[in-house]
Design a protein around this motif. Structure first.
Motif, PDB file in Angstrom:
ATOM      1  N   PHE A 159      11.788  -5.864 -24.036  1.00 18.91           N
ATOM      2  CA  PHE A 159      12.403  -7.257 -24.219  1.00 18.91           C
ATOM      3  C   PHE A 159      12.615  -7.009 -25.767  1.00 18.91           C
ATOM      4  O   PHE A 159      11.891  -7.289 -26.587  1.00 18.91           O
ATOM      5  CB  PHE A 159      11.565  -8.511 -23.726  1.00 18.91           C
ATOM      6  CG  PHE A 159      10.954  -8.194 -22.425  1.00 18.91           C
ATOM      7  CD1 PHE A 159      11.863  -8.073 -21.409  1.00 18.91           C
ATOM      8  CD2 PHE A 159       9.810  -8.201 -22.034  1.00 18.91           C
ATOM      9  CE1 PHE A 159      11.555  -8.255 -19.929  1.00 18.91           C
ATOM     10  CE2 PHE A 159       9.239  -8.234 -20.651  1.00 18.91           C
ATOM     11  CZ  PHE A 159      10.207  -8.113 -19.791  1.00 18.91           C
ATOM     12  N   PHE A 160      13.852  -6.871 -26.092  1.00 20.42           N
ATOM     13  CA  PHE A 160      14.189  -6.642 -27.536  1.00 20.42           C
ATOM     14  C   PHE A 160      14.072  -8.127 -28.182  1.00 20.42           C
ATOM     15  O   PHE A 160      14.927  -8.838 -27.844  1.00 20.42           O
ATOM     16  CB  PHE A 160      15.645  -5.948 -27.704  1.00 20.42           C
ATOM     17  CG  PHE A 160      15.768  -5.802 -29.132  1.00 20.42           C
ATOM     18  CD1 PHE A 160      15.391  -4.695 -29.906  1.00 20.42           C
ATOM     19  CD2 PHE A 160      16.828  -6.792 -29.788  1.00 20.42           C
ATOM     20  CE1 PHE A 160      15.806  -4.611 -31.308  1.00 20.42           C
ATOM     21  CE2 PHE A 160      17.051  -6.682 -31.174  1.00 20.42           C
ATOM     22  CZ  PHE A 160      16.629  -5.565 -31.771  1.00 20.42           C
ATOM     23  N   ASN A 161      13.456  -8.021 -29.304  1.00 15.79           N
ATOM     24  CA  ASN A 161      13.356  -9.183 -30.080  1.00 15.79           C
ATOM     25  C   ASN A 161      12.969  -8.797 -31.412  1.00 15.79           C
ATOM     26  O   ASN A 161      12.569  -7.750 -31.905  1.00 15.79           O
ATOM     27  CB  ASN A 161      11.929 -10.221 -29.750  1.00 15.79           C
ATOM     28  CG  ASN A 161      12.593 -11.084 -28.630  1.00 15.79           C
ATOM     29  OD1 ASN A 161      13.351 -11.841 -28.606  1.00 15.79           O
ATOM     30  ND2 ASN A 161      11.766 -10.482 -27.328  1.00 15.79           N
ATOM     31  N   LEU A 162      13.502  -9.749 -32.437  1.00 18.60           N
ATOM     32  CA  LEU A 162      13.190  -9.446 -33.845  1.00 18.60           C
ATOM     33  C   LEU A 162      11.929  -9.728 -34.292  1.00 18.60           C
ATOM     34  O   LEU A 162      11.382 -10.930 -34.052  1.00 18.60           O
ATOM     35  CB  LEU A 162      14.128 -10.290 -34.817  1.00 18.60           C
ATOM     36  CG  LEU A 162      15.792  -9.883 -34.603  1.00 18.60           C
ATOM     37  CD1 LEU A 162      16.625 -10.934 -35.568  1.00 18.60           C
ATOM     38  CD2 LEU A 162      15.899  -8.376 -34.939  1.00 18.60           C
ATOM     39  N   ASN A 163      11.133  -8.829 -34.843  1.00 16.00           N
ATOM     40  CA  ASN A 163       9.790  -9.057 -35.077  1.00 16.00           C
ATOM     41  C   ASN A 163       9.585 -10.241 -36.105  1.00 16.00           C
ATOM     42  O   ASN A 163       8.687 -10.955 -36.361  1.00 16.00           O
ATOM     43  CB  ASN A 163       9.161  -7.567 -35.770  1.00 16.00           C
ATOM     44  CG  ASN A 163       8.927  -6.818 -34.682  1.00 16.00           C
ATOM     45  OD1 ASN A 163       8.577  -7.088 -33.587  1.00 16.00           O
ATOM     46  ND2 ASN A 163       8.982  -5.467 -34.805  1.00 16.00           N
ATOM     47  N   GLN A 164      10.648 -10.219 -37.101  1.00 18.13           N
ATOM     48  CA  GLN A 164      10.449 -11.182 -38.183  1.00 18.13           C
ATOM     49  C   GLN A 164      10.726 -12.524 -37.870  1.00 18.13           C
ATOM     50  O   GLN A 164      10.529 -13.741 -38.609  1.00 18.13           O
ATOM     51  CB  GLN A 164      11.450 -11.270 -39.423  1.00 18.13           C
ATOM     52  CG  GLN A 164      12.807 -10.834 -38.963  1.00 18.13           C
ATOM     53  CD  GLN A 164      13.446  -9.531 -38.744  1.00 18.13           C
ATOM     54  OE1 GLN A 164      12.951  -8.776 -37.967  1.00 18.13           O
ATOM     55  NE2 GLN A 164      14.723  -9.321 -39.063  1.00 18.13           N
ATOM     56  N   HIS A 165      11.051 -12.664 -36.348  1.00 24.15           N
ATOM     57  CA  HIS A 165      11.110 -14.077 -35.804  1.00 24.15           C
ATOM     58  C   HIS A 165       9.894 -14.499 -34.847  1.00 24.15           C
ATOM     59  O   HIS A 165      10.089 -15.474 -34.060  1.00 24.15           O
ATOM     60  CB  HIS A 165      12.349 -14.171 -34.863  1.00 24.15           C
ATOM     61  CG  HIS A 165      13.758 -14.020 -35.796  1.00 24.15           C
ATOM     62  ND1 HIS A 165      14.915 -14.343 -35.206  1.00 24.15           N
ATOM     63  CD2 HIS A 165      13.843 -14.124 -36.917  1.00 24.15           C
ATOM     64  CE1 HIS A 165      15.935 -14.327 -36.142  1.00 24.15           C
ATOM     65  NE2 HIS A 165      15.382 -14.203 -37.359  1.00 24.15           N
ATOM     66  N   LEU A 166       8.833 -13.800 -34.996  1.00 23.21           N
ATOM     67  CA  LEU A 166       7.869 -13.852 -34.192  1.00 23.21           C
ATOM     68  C   LEU A 166       7.344 -15.243 -34.206  1.00 23.21           C
ATOM     69  O   LEU A 166       6.946 -15.825 -32.976  1.00 23.21           O
ATOM     70  CB  LEU A 166       6.466 -12.726 -34.638  1.00 23.21           C
ATOM     71  CG  LEU A 166       5.568 -12.645 -33.659  1.00 23.21           C
ATOM     72  CD1 LEU A 166       5.975 -12.118 -32.349  1.00 23.21           C
ATOM     73  CD2 LEU A 166       4.479 -11.434 -34.221  1.00 23.21           C
ATOM     74  N   HIS A 167       6.909 -15.920 -35.256  1.00 21.01           N
ATOM     75  CA  HIS A 167       6.387 -17.021 -35.338  1.00 21.01           C
ATOM     76  C   HIS A 167       7.455 -18.308 -35.098  1.00 21.01           C
ATOM     77  O   HIS A 167       6.929 -19.237 -34.387  1.00 21.01           O
ATOM     78  CB  HIS A 167       5.658 -17.233 -36.688  1.00 21.01           C
ATOM     79  CG  HIS A 167       4.616 -18.333 -36.759  1.00 21.01           C
ATOM     80  ND1 HIS A 167       5.117 -19.673 -37.389  1.00 21.01           N
ATOM     81  CD2 HIS A 167       3.471 -18.532 -36.456  1.00 21.01           C
ATOM     82  CE1 HIS A 167       4.054 -20.448 -37.251  1.00 21.01           C
ATOM     83  NE2 HIS A 167       2.989 -19.766 -36.812  1.00 21.01           N
ATOM     84  N   ILE A 168       8.364 -18.008 -35.561  1.00 16.23           N
ATOM     85  CA  ILE A 168       9.367 -18.917 -35.028  1.00 16.23           C
ATOM     86  C   ILE A 168       9.466 -19.214 -33.581  1.00 16.23           C
ATOM     87  O   ILE A 168       9.740 -20.160 -33.195  1.00 16.23           O
ATOM     88  CB  ILE A 168      10.703 -18.545 -35.747  1.00 16.23           C
ATOM     89  CG1 ILE A 168      10.535 -18.732 -37.308  1.00 16.23           C
ATOM     90  CG2 ILE A 168      12.054 -19.398 -35.351  1.00 16.23           C
ATOM     91  CD1 ILE A 168      11.881 -18.240 -38.120  1.00 16.23           C
ATOM     92  N   ASP A 169       9.741 -18.081 -32.961  1.00 15.60           N
ATOM     93  CA  ASP A 169       9.770 -17.742 -31.446  1.00 15.60           C
ATOM     94  C   ASP A 169       8.526 -18.567 -30.886  1.00 15.60           C
ATOM     95  O   ASP A 169       9.022 -19.177 -29.926  1.00 15.60           O
ATOM     96  CB  ASP A 169      10.076 -16.186 -31.075  1.00 15.60           C
ATOM     97  CG  ASP A 169      11.233 -15.539 -31.309  1.00 15.60           C
ATOM     98  OD1 ASP A 169      12.292 -16.345 -31.707  1.00 15.60           O
ATOM     99  OD2 ASP A 169      11.393 -14.290 -31.455  1.00 15.60           O
ATOM    100  N   LEU A 170       7.564 -18.191 -31.304  1.00 16.43           N
ATOM    101  CA  LEU A 170       6.377 -18.821 -30.677  1.00 16.43           C
ATOM    102  C   LEU A 170       6.402 -20.476 -30.902  1.00 16.43           C
ATOM    103  O   LEU A 170       6.030 -21.046 -29.764  1.00 16.43           O
ATOM    104  CB  LEU A 170       5.077 -18.264 -31.345  1.00 16.43           C
ATOM    105  CG  LEU A 170       3.783 -19.133 -30.839  1.00 16.43           C
ATOM    106  CD1 LEU A 170       3.523 -18.880 -29.212  1.00 16.43           C
ATOM    107  CD2 LEU A 170       2.474 -18.557 -31.497  1.00 16.43           C
ATOM    108  N   LEU A 171       6.714 -20.791 -31.996  1.00 16.70           N
ATOM    109  CA  LEU A 171       6.900 -22.549 -32.023  1.00 16.70           C
ATOM    110  C   LEU A 171       7.926 -22.890 -31.129  1.00 16.70           C
ATOM    111  O   LEU A 171       7.658 -23.885 -30.702  1.00 16.70           O
ATOM    112  CB  LEU A 171       7.136 -22.733 -33.463  1.00 16.70           C
ATOM    113  CG  LEU A 171       5.993 -22.391 -34.389  1.00 16.70           C
ATOM    114  CD1 LEU A 171       6.487 -22.777 -36.036  1.00 16.70           C
ATOM    115  CD2 LEU A 171       4.613 -23.134 -34.129  1.00 16.70           C
TER     116      LEU A 171
END
Length: 678
Positions: free
Chosen positions: A515-527
């Motif tokens: 599942f491709f995702n941007l690592n730098q968006h990790l916290h944003i994605d969780l919230l």
């Protein structure tokens, strides 16, 4: 900027209503050039420029000296390579192909929708900058349809990077070359002359070309219809001209092509299960044209805003350090390559956001969820209710969904996919399972990529895998929510946000290739996931602790979406734990894993989703284990081998175990392995 289906126009409608497609194709055109030059650029001039470039001339002299051959001999080799690579452009042929494609698509497709608003925004920024079109890649039809769309909107067809698979097709290679295709070998075998000549050819397309470049950043068609991690080789070649200051900027245009029905869907299912793909041939191409008698529904083209390399990389690059040597001897530095990888990842991320979720994507998710619960029959009215419910969830997640008229859309989608989904006279909907005979598919057991699955297993697995291919495009919007639900559901004690983040980070890292995702968006994605799950009443926060809430239906759906991937990863890790040797070959382990999973599916003690047999997912798991330093990968005598870090593998297996529901088969076949380890 919000996207709406109202911005899309059907480019087939005028073709169906006009008196003659010939009049449209032969119209007077002033094609928009992405990077208009003072003088028109002839395709053959690129070959001349490459041959005469200082880089290639110095290379010719060096190779002639090293190999003890004449300079003329090496020059002849360069010319042959350039003839193999180089593209041509025949407007006459493009017009005739336009007529053919108009007639073909009008018969085989319901509509080809193009977001005209977004395309006009792209066109407004073209004209003075090298431009690279970067479409998603789900079908061989992608680059043909891309050219058809661009020609329909009076845009110059770019130079298109094509694999050597097409080069050997008698007649077809000439047609493709004359409509913009330049050919690239996937394997160079340390052929420095070919490698440098190809790189210089791409470099010249960027620095002197006016028609733009088109390539697929994922490198190959995604058989699973999920976004693949980007490949960087061609991107590095393209960006060298910017890094060394030969061009002031380069624009990358992300494009998503979404299909109601992928033309290669059944072949993809066979490939994912290990059956080798048939070799491309001209005769095979003409046989494939019989699909014109089938209905492939709608195709959607969405263009993203151009990404300026100058703005994206900005001050991150120190271009002055390239002023110390001649331009032709410059190479990218490691830190520059690292920044370029971020650009590649953002392009893929943009492609994901540009997707259009089709009605059948919704149907596939609903039916898969039902089948996972061993409910093999669904009533039409129930399907309508469930798809409307699912659409509302995906809309909350930001997806654009083509589903305005529920019953009408569903009936149309079922008609397009009647080879896979059957509705009887009583409106009962079931998955079609036709007996599969493998004698004509498996050329030889030696060519199989995995285990020799039985015909019975293939009969069961193929329709499930085909259905999952249409589930996968929705996962970009739902998989983060599935991970959060898995974490909270399986937590041994109430979980706070800090611990939730660590577990979320673990699962994202584990499934980074699936599942491709941007690592730098990790916290944003969780919230973002926490907010949506709260809004859906799937979870709630009590005194800083996250717990499961009352919406069991959403929880069940999200659990089932992630389950096949968690299950296969756990089985793979457990199997590796039980190997007698710490080293193994890739082909052997792929077969062994598939064999074990086949046993679990056929045991029928409980439902195991046949998608766990997908070699794509198994390979992604092995790659993740390498990235996590659980496995060490090497190449010996042309074969890939792995070495196990036993302690790391056992720790990872234990960590994944808590996310896997307690299945009888796992308890019987795997728990004993872990006890022995303990």
């Amino acid at each position: 900027m919000a996207r709406h289906l109202s911005e899309f126009v059907d480019i087939l409608e005028p073709r169906r209503n006009e008196f003659s497609n010939f009049m449209w194709a032969s119209r007077e055109v002033n094609l928009l050039l992405p990077n208009r030059q003072i003088k028109p650029v002839a395709p053959d001039s690129h070959k001349v420029n490459v041959f005469n470039s200082p880089r290639i001339q110095l290379l010719i002299e060096r190779i002639a000296q090293e190999q003890g051959v004449s300079k003329a001999h090496v020059e002849d080799q360069v010319r042959l390579i350039l003839d193999e690579i180089g593209f041509k452009m025949s407007l006459t042929l493009i017009r005739w192909l336009g007529i053919f494609l108009a007639k073909f698509t009008c018969r085989a497709c319901s509509s080809i929708y193009v977001n005209q608003e977004s395309l006009n925004r792209v066109k407004s920024q073209l004209g003075n900058t090298p431009t690279v079109f970067v479409p998603s890649h789900r079908s061989y039809a992608d680059f043909i349809l891309m050219s058809y769309v661009l020609f329909s909107f009076d845009m110059e067809i770019p130079a298109i990077a094509a694999g050597m698979d097409f080069h050997g097709m008698l007649g077809m290679a000439t047609v493709l070359r004359n409509t913009g295709a330049f050919f690239m070998r996937r394997i160079y075998n340390n052929d420095v002359l070919y490698w440098d000549t190809f790189r210089q050819y791409v470099h010249d397309l960027v620095t002197h070309g006016d028609s733009g470049i088109e390539f697929f950043i994922e490198g190959t068609r995604s058989r699973s219809c999920k976004s693949l991690p980007p490949k960087y080789g061609l991107l590095f070649m393209i960006l060298r001209a910017f890094i060394t200051g030969e061009v002031p900027d380069i624009l990358f245009v992300p494009i998503n092509i979404s299909y109601d029905r992928v033309m290669e869907e059944k072949l993809f299912a066979f490939e994912l299960l290990g059956v080798p793909k048939p070799k491309e041939s001209t005769s095979g191409f003409f046989k494939a044209l019989t699909i014109v008698n089938e209905n492939f529904g709608n195709i959607y083209f969405e263009f993203g805003d151009p990404i300026s390399v100058k703005q994206f990389l900005g001050s991150k690059l120190k271009r002055l350090q390239h002023g110390m040597r001649p331009v032709h001897s410059q190479e990218l530095l490691d830190e520059e390559k690292a920044e370029i990888t971020h650009l590649a990842e953002n392009i893929v991320h943009c492609q994901q956001k540009l997707a259009v979720i089709t009605t059948f994507n919704l149907i596939a998710v609903v039916l898969t969820n039902s089948l996972t619960m061993n409910q093999n029959i669904m009533r039409f009215e129930q399907l309508v209710v469930e798809t409307m419910w699912l659409k509302s969830i995906l809309a909350m997640c930001g997806a654009v969904v083509d589903f305005d008229y529920a019953r009408k859309n569903i009936k149309a989608a079922l008609d397009v996919h009647k080879n896979l989904i059957h509705m009887d006279a009583d409106s009962n909907i079931t998955l079609v399972q036709n007996a599969i005979v493998l004698s004509g598919l498996k050329e030889s057991k030696a060519k199989l990529k995995g285990h020799d699955l039985s015909e019975n297993t293939m009969t069961v697995a193929v329709p499930f895998v085909m259905l999952q291919i249409y589930v996968n495009p929705t996962l970009h919007y739902l998989i983060n929510h599935s991970m959060v639900v898995a974490i909270i559901t399986n937590a041994s004690e109430p979980i706070v946000e800090e611990n939730l983040f660590e577990e979320f980070k673990f699962l994202r890292t584990l499934f980074a290739n699936d599942f491709f995702n941007l690592n730098q968006h990790l916290h944003i994605d969780l919230l973002g996931s926490l907010k949506i799950l709260k809004d859906l009443n799937a979870i709630k926060e009590e005194a800083g602790v996250y717990v499961i809430s009352d919406n069991k239906k959403v929880l069940q759906l999200l659990t089932h979406l992630l389950e096949p991937f968690l299950y296969s990863y756990f089985v793979i890790c457990s199997l590796l734990n039980n190997l007698s040797s710490p080293t193994f070959e890739e082909k052997a382990i792929l077969a062994k894993i598939q064999e074990k999973l086949e046993e679990m599916i056929n045991s029928r003690e409980e439902f195991v989703h046949p998608y766990v047999l997908s070699l794509d997912s198994i390979s992604m798991c092995l790659l993740s284990l390498v990235n996590l330093s659980v496995l060490k990968k090497s190449r010996v005598s042309g074969a890939y081998k792995y070495e196990i870090n036993s302690d790391a593998l056992f720790g990872l297996t234990t960590q994944i175990k808590k996310y896997v529901q307690h299945k009888k088969t796992l308890r019987a076949q795997i728990t004993s392995v872990l006890k022995n380890k303990l």
